[in-house]
Design a protein around this motif. Structure first.
Motif, short mmCIF file in Angstrom:
data_model
loop_
_atom_site.label_atom_id
_atom_site.label_comp_id
_atom_site.label_asym_id
_atom_site.label_seq_id
_atom_site.Cartn_x
_atom_site.Cartn_y
_atom_site.Cartn_z
N VAL A 254 0.82 -1.21 0.00
CA VAL A 254 0.00 0.00 0.00
C VAL A 254 0.86 1.26 0.00
N SER A 255 1.88 1.29 0.85
CA SER A 255 2.74 2.47 0.94
C SER A 255 3.49 2.72 -0.36
N CYS A 256 4.06 1.66 -0.93
CA CYS A 256 4.85 1.83 -2.15
C CYS A 256 3.97 2.21 -3.33
N ILE A 257 2.80 1.56 -3.47
CA ILE A 257 1.93 1.84 -4.60
C ILE A 257 1.36 3.25 -4.51
N CYS A 258 0.96 3.65 -3.32
CA CYS A 258 0.30 4.95 -3.18
C CYS A 258 1.28 6.12 -3.27
N TRP A 259 2.44 5.98 -2.70
CA TRP A 259 3.36 7.12 -2.60
C TRP A 259 4.37 7.20 -3.73
N SER A 260 4.68 6.10 -4.38
CA SER A 260 5.73 6.12 -5.40
C SER A 260 5.44 7.10 -6.55
N PRO A 261 4.22 7.17 -7.11
CA PRO A 261 4.01 8.13 -8.21
C PRO A 261 4.29 9.57 -7.81
N PHE A 262 3.83 9.99 -6.63
CA PHE A 262 4.03 11.37 -6.21
C PHE A 262 5.50 11.66 -5.92
N LEU A 263 6.17 10.74 -5.23
CA LEU A 263 7.58 10.95 -4.91
C LEU A 263 8.44 10.95 -6.17
N ALA A 290 -1.47 9.34 -3.37
CA ALA A 290 -0.85 9.46 -2.05
C ALA A 290 -1.89 9.62 -0.96
N THR A 291 -3.00 10.29 -1.27
CA THR A 291 -4.06 10.47 -0.28
C THR A 291 -4.67 9.13 0.11
N TRP A 292 -4.72 8.20 -0.83
CA TRP A 292 -5.30 6.89 -0.53
C TRP A 292 -4.48 6.14 0.51
N ASN A 293 -3.18 6.42 0.61
CA ASN A 293 -2.38 5.76 1.64
C ASN A 293 -2.87 6.12 3.04
#
Length: 364
Positions: A254-263, A290-293
C-alpha cells in the motif's frame, strides 16, 4: 521582483497562464469523498485503539498502541485540515486572488501538505523498526522500549516533519499555488533555482528513505517469523505468523503503490531544469494516489487484522484442506505473540517444550 522570494506575490504567477483545467464537479466529488472516507476510517481506528488500550495494558503492547494511535490521529487531522481547505477553494471557485491576498492560506495549505505527507511515512517506518526490534530482540524491546521512549520518538518525528514543512518559510520561500489552482506545494513550474529543486528533492528523498526503512525492517521481521515458524514446527504460532506476514506485505504494498508516483514526480521535477514534462493532471493524479495511503493506513494497521484476515484464513484453510484452528488464537496480541515466539526460538531445546505449554493452553 522575484516572485519566489516575495511572499505577497508568490504563487499568483501561475494563475495568469494556467494550462490545467479540472472538471469542477468531479474534483469537488473527489475531495469530499477522500475527506469523508479518511475521517470515518481513522475515527473508527482511533475508537478501536482506545478500546484495545483499555482492555490490554501490557507493556509489550503499549508501544505499538501509541505508535498506531499517533499514525491514525495524524491521518485524521490531515484529512480534516487539508480536505476542509480544498473544499473551501473549490467552493470559492479557485479564486485565490480574492481570498489569498497575503498568501497566508496558501502557506498554511503548503505546510499542512508537507507535514501530513511526511509524518505518516515517518511514523510507518518507526512502527516497522519497533516491530522488527520486538521480534528479533524481544528482551531488549520489553525492557528498553517503554511508553516514555515511544512518546519521545513520536514527538521527535512530529518536530522533524514540522521543521521540514517550515523550512521554505524560514528561508523566505513562499509555497506556490499549483497549476490546477486547487492545492499549494513547493514550486513545480519553471523550477530553475537550486533551492526550489532542493526542497523537491528533499521531500522525495525523505519519503523514499522512510519507505526503504519500512521495507527493510518488515522484510527482516517477516523472514524472522518464517524462520521461527519452520524451526518450531508448532501449530500454536500459525495464526500469528499468517496474520503478521500478510499485514507486513499489505503495509509495504500500500505504501509503495500509493506514494511512489508522487515521490517520483517530485524527484523528476527537482532533477530537471526549467519546465517539467509532468502535467498538472499527472501531479493531481499522483496526489490523489498518495491520499489513498492515509485512507488505507487504519485498515491495514488495525482493521485488516481482525476484520478480514480471520475469515481469509478460514477460507484459505478450508480450500487447502487444512484443519481450521480455534478462533481463540486470533484474540492473542500480535506483539505479545511475537515476543513469546522469538523468545522460544532463542531458548535451549529443553526449555522450548516448557515455554510452549502456556501458548497451547491459551489456544485451547
Amino acid at each position: 521582483m522575484n516572485s519566489s522570494k516575495s511572499p505577497g506575490l508568490a504563487g499568483f504567477g501561475v494563475l495568469k497562464n494556467t494550462t490545467c483545467h479540472t472538471e469542477k464537479k468531479i474534483s469537488v466529488f473527489f475531495s469530499i469523498i477522500f475527506m469523508t472516507v479518511g475521517i470515518l476510517s481513522n475515527s473508527l481506528a482511533i475508537a478501536i485503539l482506545m478500546k484495545a488500550y483499555q482492555r490490554f495494558r501490557q507493556k509489550s503492547k503499549a508501544s505499538f498502541l501509541l505508535l498506531a494511535s499517533g499514525l491514525v490521529v495524524t491521518d485524521l487531522f490531515g484529512h480534516l485540515i487539508n480536505g476542509a481547505i480544498a473544499v473551501f477553494v473549490y467552493a470559492s471557485d479557485k479564486d485565490w486572488i480574492r481570498f489569498n491576498q497575503s498568501n497566508i492560506l496558501c502557506s498554511v495549505f503548503g505546510i499542512c501538505m508537507v507535514f501530513f505527507g511526511l509524518c505518516p511515512l515517518f511514523l510507518g517506518s518507526v512502527m516497522a523498526v519497533e516491530r522488527c526490534i520486538g521480534v528479533t530482540k524481544p528482551i531488549f524491546h520489553s525492557t528498553k522500549m517503554t511508553s516514555r521512549h515511544v512518546k519521545m520518538m513520536l514527538t521527535m518525528v512530529c518536530l522533524f516533519a514540522v521543521l521540514i514543512a517550515l523550512l521554505p518559510i524560514l528561508r523566505f520561500r513562499a509555497y506556490q499555488i499549483q497549476a490546477s489552482r486547487t492545492w499549494c506545494f513547493y514550486k513545480t513550474e519553471h523550477v530553475e533555482d537550486w533551492e526550489d529543486r532542493f526542497y523537491l528533492l528533499l521531500f522525495s528523498c525523505l519519503g523514499f528513505l522512510a519507505l526503504a526503512i519500512s521495507f527493510l525492517c518488515n522484510a527482516v521481521t517477516g523472514i524472522t517469523l518464517l524462520r521461527v515458524k519452520f524451526k518450531s514446527q508448532q501449530r500454536q504460532g500459525r495464526s500469528h505468523h499468517f496474520e503478521m506476514i500478510i499485514q507486513l506485505l499489505a503495509i509495504m504494498c500500500v505504501s509503495c503503490i500509493c506514494w511512489s508516483p508522487f515521490l517520483v514526480a517530485m524527484a523528476r521535477i527537482g532533477l530537471r531544469e526549467g519546465r517539467s514534462e509532468d502535467t498538472c493532471e499527472t501531479l493531481l493524479f499522483a496526489l490523489r494516489m498518495a491520499t489513498w495511503n492515509q485512507i488505507l493506513d487504519p485498515w491495514v494497521y488495525i482493521l485488516l487484522r481482525k476484520a478480514v484476515l480471520r475469515n481469509l484464513y478460514k477460507i484459505t484453510s478450508g480450500c487447502c484442506g487444512v484443519h481450521v484452528m480455534s478462533l481463540h488464537m486470533w484474540e492473542l496480541s500480535s506483539i505479545k505473540n511475537s515476543l513469546k515466539v522469538a523468545a522460544i526460538s532463542e531458548s535451549p531445546g529443553s526449555s522450548k517444550q516448557i515455554n510452549l505449554q502456556p501458548l497451547s493452553s491459551m489456544g485451547q
